[in-house]
Design a protein around this motif. Structure first.
Motif, PDB file in Angstrom:
ATOM      1  N   ASP A   1       0.864  -1.182   0.000  1.00  0.00           N
ATOM      2  CA  ASP A   1       0.000   0.000   0.000  1.00  0.00           C
ATOM      3  C   ASP A   1       0.902   1.234   0.000  1.00  0.00           C
ATOM      4  O   ASP A   1       2.131   1.111  -0.015  1.00  0.00           O
ATOM      5  CB  ASP A   1      -0.991   0.004   1.178  1.00  0.00           C
ATOM      6  CG  ASP A   1      -0.309   0.032   2.544  1.00  0.00           C
ATOM      7  OD1 ASP A   1       0.769   0.634   2.668  1.00  0.00           O
ATOM      8  OD2 ASP A   1      -0.870  -0.536   3.489  1.00  0.00           O
TER       9      ASP A   1
ATOM     10  N   LEU B   1       1.278   3.627   2.328  1.00  0.00           N
ATOM     11  CA  LEU B   1       2.026   3.854   3.571  1.00  0.00           C
ATOM     12  C   LEU B   1       3.314   3.048   3.517  1.00  0.00           C
ATOM     13  O   LEU B   1       4.389   3.506   3.910  1.00  0.00           O
ATOM     14  CB  LEU B   1       1.184   3.410   4.775  1.00  0.00           C
ATOM     15  CG  LEU B   1       0.191   4.458   5.254  1.00  0.00           C
ATOM     16  CD1 LEU B   1      -1.062   3.801   5.778  1.00  0.00           C
ATOM     17  CD2 LEU B   1       0.829   5.312   6.335  1.00  0.00           C
ATOM     18  N   ALA B   2       3.191   1.825   3.037  1.00  0.00           N
ATOM     19  CA  ALA B   2       4.363   0.959   2.934  1.00  0.00           C
ATOM     20  C   ALA B   2       5.338   1.516   1.906  1.00  0.00           C
ATOM     21  O   ALA B   2       6.555   1.476   2.097  1.00  0.00           O
ATOM     22  CB  ALA B   2       3.937  -0.454   2.556  1.00  0.00           C
TER      23      ALA B   2
ATOM     24  N   GLY C   1       7.133   4.377   3.458  1.00  0.00           N
ATOM     25  CA  GLY C   1       7.943   3.820   4.552  1.00  0.00           C
ATOM     26  C   GLY C   1       9.211   3.189   3.997  1.00  0.00           C
ATOM     27  O   GLY C   1      10.321   3.396   4.516  1.00  0.00           O
ATOM     28  N   ALA C   2       9.071   2.426   2.919  1.00  0.00           N
ATOM     29  CA  ALA C   2      10.231   1.768   2.311  1.00  0.00           C
ATOM     30  C   ALA C   2      11.213   2.803   1.761  1.00  0.00           C
ATOM     31  O   ALA C   2      12.433   2.643   1.885  1.00  0.00           O
ATOM     32  CB  ALA C   2       9.778   0.817   1.204  1.00  0.00           C
TER      33      ALA C   2
ATOM     34  N   ILE D   1      11.709   5.799   2.882  1.00  0.00           N
ATOM     35  CA  ILE D   1      12.395   6.418   4.020  1.00  0.00           C
ATOM     36  C   ILE D   1      13.451   5.451   4.576  1.00  0.00           C
ATOM     37  O   ILE D   1      14.588   5.845   4.850  1.00  0.00           O
ATOM     38  CB  ILE D   1      11.376   6.821   5.108  1.00  0.00           C
ATOM     39  CG1 ILE D   1      10.447   7.923   4.567  1.00  0.00           C
ATOM     40  CG2 ILE D   1      12.086   7.267   6.382  1.00  0.00           C
ATOM     41  CD1 ILE D   1       9.236   8.219   5.440  1.00  0.00           C
ATOM     42  N   GLY D   2      13.080   4.183   4.712  1.00  0.00           N
ATOM     43  CA  GLY D   2      14.052   3.185   5.174  1.00  0.00           C
ATOM     44  C   GLY D   2      15.250   3.130   4.237  1.00  0.00           C
ATOM     45  O   GLY D   2      16.404   3.070   4.672  1.00  0.00           O
TER      46      GLY D   2
ATOM     47  N   GLU E   1       0.859  10.251   6.894  1.00  0.00           N
ATOM     48  CA  GLU E   1       1.549   9.943   8.153  1.00  0.00           C
ATOM     49  C   GLU E   1       3.064   9.837   7.919  1.00  0.00           C
ATOM     50  O   GLU E   1       3.871  10.288   8.728  1.00  0.00           O
ATOM     51  CB  GLU E   1       1.017   8.648   8.774  1.00  0.00           C
ATOM     52  CG  GLU E   1       1.624   8.423  10.168  1.00  0.00           C
ATOM     53  CD  GLU E   1       1.204   7.117  10.833  1.00  0.00           C
ATOM     54  OE1 GLU E   1       0.559   6.281  10.194  1.00  0.00           O
ATOM     55  OE2 GLU E   1       1.553   6.950  12.016  1.00  0.00           O
ATOM     56  N   HIS E   2       3.428   9.252   6.785  1.00  0.00           N
ATOM     57  CA  HIS E   2       4.857   9.081   6.544  1.00  0.00           C
ATOM     58  C   HIS E   2       5.512  10.327   5.959  1.00  0.00           C
ATOM     59  O   HIS E   2       6.721  10.503   6.062  1.00  0.00           O
ATOM     60  CB  HIS E   2       5.103   7.837   5.693  1.00  0.00           C
ATOM     61  CG  HIS E   2       4.903   6.576   6.498  1.00  0.00           C
ATOM     62  ND1 HIS E   2       4.931   5.325   5.948  1.00  0.00           N
ATOM     63  CD2 HIS E   2       4.679   6.404   7.827  1.00  0.00           C
ATOM     64  CE1 HIS E   2       4.726   4.427   6.908  1.00  0.00           C
ATOM     65  NE2 HIS E   2       4.562   5.057   8.053  1.00  0.00           N
TER      66      HIS E   2
ATOM     67  N   TYR F   1       6.454  11.767   9.051  1.00  0.00           N
ATOM     68  CA  TYR F   1       7.611  11.058   9.615  1.00  0.00           C
ATOM     69  C   TYR F   1       8.897  11.498   8.909  1.00  0.00           C
ATOM     70  O   TYR F   1       9.928  11.725   9.548  1.00  0.00           O
ATOM     71  CB  TYR F   1       7.423   9.535   9.488  1.00  0.00           C
ATOM     72  CG  TYR F   1       8.540   8.763  10.161  1.00  0.00           C
ATOM     73  CD1 TYR F   1       8.438   8.369  11.496  1.00  0.00           C
ATOM     74  CD2 TYR F   1       9.716   8.448   9.473  1.00  0.00           C
ATOM     75  CE1 TYR F   1       9.475   7.682  12.127  1.00  0.00           C
ATOM     76  CE2 TYR F   1      10.750   7.773  10.091  1.00  0.00           C
ATOM     77  CZ  TYR F   1      10.625   7.385  11.414  1.00  0.00           C
ATOM     78  OH  TYR F   1      11.655   6.711  12.028  1.00  0.00           O
TER      79      TYR F   1
ATOM     80  N   VAL G   1      16.775   7.083  14.653  1.00  0.00           N
ATOM     81  CA  VAL G   1      15.801   7.805  13.829  1.00  0.00           C
ATOM     82  C   VAL G   1      14.436   7.576  14.464  1.00  0.00           C
ATOM     83  O   VAL G   1      14.061   6.433  14.711  1.00  0.00           O
ATOM     84  CB  VAL G   1      15.793   7.256  12.390  1.00  0.00           C
ATOM     85  CG1 VAL G   1      14.819   8.037  11.531  1.00  0.00           C
ATOM     86  CG2 VAL G   1      17.189   7.289  11.806  1.00  0.00           C
ATOM     87  N   SER G   2      13.719   8.645  14.745  1.00  0.00           N
ATOM     88  CA  SER G   2      12.423   8.466  15.394  1.00  0.00           C
ATOM     89  C   SER G   2      11.477   9.582  15.004  1.00  0.00           C
ATOM     90  O   SER G   2      11.901  10.690  14.695  1.00  0.00           O
ATOM     91  CB  SER G   2      12.606   8.442  16.910  1.00  0.00           C
ATOM     92  OG  SER G   2      11.335   8.404  17.547  1.00  0.00           O
TER      93      SER G   2
ATOM     94  N   LEU H   1       9.468  10.576  17.238  1.00  0.00           N
ATOM     95  CA  LEU H   1       9.259  11.273  18.515  1.00  0.00           C
ATOM     96  C   LEU H   1      10.029  12.581  18.479  1.00  0.00           C
ATOM     97  O   LEU H   1      11.068  12.689  17.823  1.00  0.00           O
ATOM     98  CB  LEU H   1       9.820  10.446  19.663  1.00  0.00           C
ATOM     99  CG  LEU H   1       8.969   9.333  20.273  1.00  0.00           C
ATOM    100  CD1 LEU H   1       9.801   8.553  21.281  1.00  0.00           C
ATOM    101  CD2 LEU H   1       7.734   9.900  20.949  1.00  0.00           C
TER     102      LEU H   1
END
Ligand SMILES: Cc1ncc(C[n+]2csc(CCOP(=O)(O)OP(=O)(O)O)c2C)c(N)n1
Ligand code: SF4
Ligand SMILES: [Mg+2]
Lengths: 281, 379
Positions: free
Chosen positions: B53, B55-56, B59-60, B62-63, B85-86, B89, B215-216, B218
């Motif tokens: 999806d 988000l994934a 996310g990938a 960014i990773g 959301e990402h 992030y 990496v966070s 937060l």
């Protein structure tokens, strides 16, 4: 993790101590087992990345003296997939909560397992949402209480081992924080395994799951784990059958699958080479 | 010269910028970007992966950035919403990446194959909290290529997710452009920085044996620490610094094209695919003797306030034409600070404007101002 011996201190990031975990929380026992496993494997810490989702479990990356990624709720395996593909030499250890991996992140969990990408998921299963204060998780056993199932859960319990096996994970194991000697063994084996490995660890949350269900404090909960699990037959495929039993009763623990199947990054490297590319070279 | 599709131009621009990682999820009208990447990246030693999806996908990406690769993804409305959301992030963790949103009519599934410009505010303000934002657009295939190149440069210079807004027409349009000769695979300069200070105004440094970066998402300080009494302030400092850096560089970042504005009494302001129509509207009005010009925005965020202010001081009125029900017109009006009236022309039915419609709206505004009437908001 205050009981960590001097030998394990070098794996931990001391400025981050103390951890956020409550006294008696099983997540500390699991983190200690990860440190023990790293020690036994003698991996160069510069080559390890610990990742986490969001939850009490997801805080694990902060406490290790490695590169670390604390990501978003449920989606850590997406970040891990990108990271591993970008730098296949890294050893990835991914800390996930039961809500993290099996509710909001179930889709990512399934596909990382299906691809058989080389990383290790440690699934901290405390049967509840710890960080947000004790709400129902997919793993909350039928009839058990949480702040969002105050009259007892009416939902069937989700089994992470079943899901991992069905999705195609090639190393699947379950143990408990009671089995303090077995935890590092399974984690080491999972890290060495060349593919998607999952070790589910039943962990005690005395603060919420224990209190809401009158299971006592941490030592009582450890005994509860002991009394409600059975060691599955070492023959992997028989164990699969046992997991279909009533999960409120006896939950099988042990290794459910060890299988070598083409790993995703290697498959990709082959594809790249076939197209004249130098990926992974 | 070659006939190149808008989506293909993204791919060429990305590869020429050293992009070697693509993760995505199919969606009209962005899918071709992913399909070209799937064909090209393996042979170039880069990585292509179709995720489960959006988000994934982000996310990938960014990773992968922290693993040392230069990544991007592309999507459209529904996927862009999921990515928020990402995007947050990436902003919080100061991870460089490029996200293409080829806009289609929304909300929800809307009209998947029809163009829109309804994501301009989401591109700026989407994702919770405050964040720096760099959002660019284009109105021709050549510009799509150039904009993509610039986006990678900016993503790394400012350590932010850069968002490229296209639309269903631009993505699928074909125009003749000169493509560069790409090196067989991208050689990237190895990053250098202080491993003790991975955040704040420091260069991006992926994980290595020398780093112990956390990496966070937060709140954190420059070292990445997420605890301590001053964390809220330290984190606000980092975010303010990142936002201020973009504000300070706004004159350089605010790319736009002035067309026949030298002697203009009236200005049409537009961007993306609509700016092409607006150019023809200026032709029509000029043929009628109206002294009108076009300000075409290439950078949407940071919003080119200074340029708009200078223009507002010397024209008698402005019209913003855009394919939504009134979004960027709000920023235009704010930037004009009442120095001249600003009206808006919008639609969200999946159709492009005709030059006649924009010319008519401009003429109507002119008539109203000349008789001293009140401004209306044509939508
Ligand atoms: C998108 C999103 N939704 C909800 C939350 C709130 N949240 C934080 S942790 C958590 C659940 C944690 O439970 P689990 O994954 O089981 O981990 P544990 O704390 O029990 O270790 C939730 C719902 C969030 N951070 N992000
Ligand atoms: S709330 Fe539960 S899971 Fe979280 S730290 Fe406390 S005991 Fe552990
Ligand atoms: Mg939990």
């Amino acid at each position: 993790m205050s009981d960590v011996g001097a030998d394990l201190k070098r794996y931990l990031r001391s400025p981050m101590m103390p951890t956020v975990w409550c006294p008696g929380c099983g997540h500390g026992n699991i983190a200690r087992a990860i440190a023990t496993a790293l020690d036994r494997l003698a991996i160069d810490l510069g080559q390890v990345v610990i990742l986490g989702g969001i939850g009490c479990s997801g805080r694990t990356p902060f406490y290790f003296n490695t590169n670390a990624m604390h990501t978003t709720h449920g989606r850590v395996l997406a970040f891990a997939t990108g990271l591993k593909l970008a730098n296949p030499r890294l050893t990835l250890i991914v800390a996930m909560g039961d809500g993290d991996a099996l509710a909001i992140g179930a889709g990512h969990f399934v596909h990382a397992a299906r691809r058989n990408i080389d990383l290790t998921v440690i699934l901290y299963n405390n049967s509840i949402y710890g960080m947000t204060g004790g709400q129902q998780a997919p793993t909350t056993p039928f009839s058990f209480r949480s702040t969002t199932s105050p009259f007892g859960s009416i939902e069937p319990t989700f089994d992470a081992v079943d899901l991992a096996l069905a999705a195609g994970a090639t190393y699947v194991a379950r143990t408990t924080t009671f089995d303090f000697a077995e935890m590092p063994e399974l984690i080491s084996e999972a890290i060495r395994h060349p593919g998607f490995a999952m070790v589910e660890i039943l962990s005690q949350c005395p603060t919420y799951f224990g209190r809401l269900n009158k299971l006592g404090d941490a030592p009582d909960m450890l005994e509860y784990e002991r009394d409600h699990t059975v060691v599955a037959d070492e023959e992997p495929n028989q164990a699969v059958e046992i997991t279909r039993q009533d999960l409120v009763g006896n939950l099988p623990v042990g290794v459910f699958r060890r299988e070598i199947r083409p790993e995703y990054v290697q498959q990709y490297a082959e594809l790249s080479r076939g197209r004249g590319g130098n990926y992974g070279a | 010269m070659r006939l190149v599709q808008g989506n293909e131009a993204v791919v060429w621009g990305a590869l020429a910028s050293g992009c070697n990682f693509y993760a995505g999820y199919p969606i009209t009208p962005a899918t071709e970007i992913m399909e070209y990447m799937a064909r090209l990246l393996p042979g170039r030693g880069g990585v292509f992966i179709q995720m489960e999806d959006e988000l994934a996908a982000l996310g990938a990406v960014i990773g992968a950035a922290w693993g040392g690769m230069r990544g991007m993804t592309a999507t459209s409305g529904p996927g862009f919403s999921l990515m928020q959301e990402h995007i947050g992030y990436a902003a919080m963790s100061q991870t460089p990446c490029v996200v293409v949103d080829s806009q289609r009519v929304g909300p929800s599934t809307g009209q998947p194959t029809m163009p829109a410009q309804g994501d301009v505010m989401q591109a700026r303000w989407g994702s919770h909290g405050d964040r720096p934002a760099l959002v660019v657009t284009a109105s021709s295939v050549k510009e799509v290529y150039d904009t993509t190149r610039l986006s990678f440069e900016w993503a790394y210079a400012y350590r932010v997710p850069v968002i490229i807004l296209l639309d269903a027409v631009l993505s699928h349009m074909r125009e003749n452009i000169e493509l560069p000769v790409l090196p067989a695979s991208a050689e990237l300069a190895s990053p250098s920085g202080d491993p003790e200070l991975p955040f704040g105004s420091h260069p991006f440094m992926p994980f290595s044996a020398a780093t112990r970066t956390i990496v966070s998402g937060l709140a954190h300080d420059e070292s990445g620490a997420t605890r301590g009494s001053g964390i809220g302030t330290a984190n606000e400092q980092i975010l303010k610094g990142a936002i201020r850096q973009i504000e300070n560089d706004a004159p350089r970042l605010a790319r736009c094209r002035a067309d026949r504005l030298e002697d203009a009494e009236w200005a049409i302001v537009s961007y993306g695919i609509t700016a092409r129509t607006a150019r023809s509207a200026v032709d029509l009005l000029r043929a009628d003797g109206v002294r009108v010009g076009l300000l075409e925005l290439h950078t949407l965020w940071p919003f080119p306030e200074q340029i708009v202010q200078a223009l507002a001081q010397r024209v008698r009125g402005m019209l913003m034409a855009e394919l939504n029900l009134g979004q960027l017109v709000l920023s235009l009006r704010a930037a004009a600070q009442g120095m001249c009236p600003v009206s808006g022309l919008g639609r969200a039915d999946g159709e492009l404007f005709t030059p006649e419609a924009i010319a008519a709206a401009m003429s109507a505004e002119i008539r109203q101002i000349e008789v001293g009437g009140r401004m209306s908001h044509h939508v």
